[in-house]
Design a protein around this motif. Structure first.
Motif, short mmCIF file in Angstrom:
data_model
loop_
_atom_site.label_atom_id
_atom_site.label_comp_id
_atom_site.label_asym_id
_atom_site.label_seq_id
_atom_site.Cartn_x
_atom_site.Cartn_y
_atom_site.Cartn_z
N GLN A 69 -18.66 -61.09 -3.71
CA GLN A 69 -18.36 -59.58 -3.53
C GLN A 69 -18.63 -59.15 -4.82
N LYS A 93 -6.31 -59.26 1.45
CA LYS A 93 -7.40 -59.92 1.91
C LYS A 93 -7.41 -61.18 2.04
N GLU A 313 -18.41 -55.23 -0.08
CA GLU A 313 -17.91 -56.16 0.85
C GLU A 313 -18.85 -56.66 1.98
#
Length: 314
Positions: A69, A93, A313
């Protein structure tokens, strides 16, 4: 299993980025296969306003492999702010986030040990260099002196630790409450106070390209660390001023005694030296105090420490 993210600040790293990405992808694949981290763990590159093809390569890596990412800052904010951006963006996350530089001079093979210590209850795991034989004598001497000076000034730092560390979600959440603009992460993280441990490793040579921390930036980071973590320089000025004041009283008494016994000798050398010494001390004191006032000025503005332009993402 631990959902592990990597936060990797990048600035003009096109020469090493693909090689580093390949090594990290292999390491992640091995750890996933061994059941040490979850399959949805990610490797996140933070582009700190690079002027070369760094962001282009990060975008390509993201398209080629979903494990990668990317975060692109709106402009160059410096290594510490780029790393902070990664930590704060990823804190909700992942179960834990490891920060490491893009050149991979820090040993990725200790990821396993870091995760094991995290799963054993540590919220912060510091990567600590076991030796500095790959450094020049000058760099080794100045780095070790810097850590010792910080310790003497009352700042809690981990000796021979830079910014290679694992932080749990709980530690990152606690760290998010530190809102200052002038940041020195390796000195701020120990302030959290949660359970921590270390892993030791040997640092390797840089694969390609130039170090993003030449002497000028290293000195700037050192000064940032000292003035961000300690007010001892101002206190040292106070003590120095007191000592000089006491010496001046002694010199006044000495001069009066010499006058009454008729042993005075007119001369400009001592006067000149005194003026220069006191003038230099005053300018030094004003400069150090000015540094702290400048930091107060920047803190009072409450400007954002970073602005994310793009986040690649899933």
């Amino acid at each position: 299993m631990t959902k592990l993210y990597l936060a990797i600040p990048c600035y003009n790293e096109e020469e090493v980025l693909r090689d580093s990405a390949a090594k990290l992808a292999k390491k992640y694949s091995d750890m996933m296969a061994a059941g040490k981290i979850s399959a949805d763990s990610k490797i996140v590159f933070i582009d700190d306003g690079s002027k070369d093809r760094t962001w282009e390569i990060i975008t390509q890596l993201h398209g080629e492999n979903p494990v990668f990412q990317g975060i692109k800052l709106s402009r160059n904010r410096g290594h510490q702010n780029a790393l902070l951006c990664g930590l704060m963006t990823l804190r909700n996350k992942a179960d834990a986030v490891i920060s490491i530089d893009a050149d991979l001079q820090d040993d990725i093979n200790v990821f396993d040990e870091m995760v094991e210590k995290y799963e054993a209850g540590c919220d912060v795991v510091y990567g600590v260099r076991s030796k500095r034989e790959t450094d020049t004598f000058f760099k080794r001497f100045t780095a070790e002196a810097f850590y010792k000076i910080l310790e003497k000034l009352g700042a809690k730092v981990i000796f021979n630790h830079a910014d290679f560390r694992l932080m749990s979600k709980r530690a990152l959440e606690a760290f998010s409450h530190y809102k200052e603009t002038n940041i020195f992460l390796r000195g701020m993280v120990p302030l959290i106070g949660y359970k921590s441990d270390i892993v030791t490793y040997e640092r390797s040579e840089r694969l390609a390209g130039e170090s993003k921390y030449p002497l000028k930036k290293m000195l700037a980071l050192a000064w940032e660390g000292i003035t961000s973590l300690s007010i001892q320089p101002i206190r040292l000025i106070t003590w120095l001023g007191l000592i000089i004041f006491l010496i001046s009283l002694i010199m006044i008494i000495y001069s009066i005694v010499r006058f009454f016994i008729g042993a005075t000798v007119s001369g400009w050398a001592s006067t000149l030296c005194s003026i220069w010494a006191l003038g230099g001390l005053q300018l030094l004191a004003i400069g150090i105090i000015g540094e702290y006032i400048g930091k107060i000025y920047l803190e009072s503005k409450r400007r954002p420490r970073f602005i994310v332009e793009t986040f690649l993402e899933d």
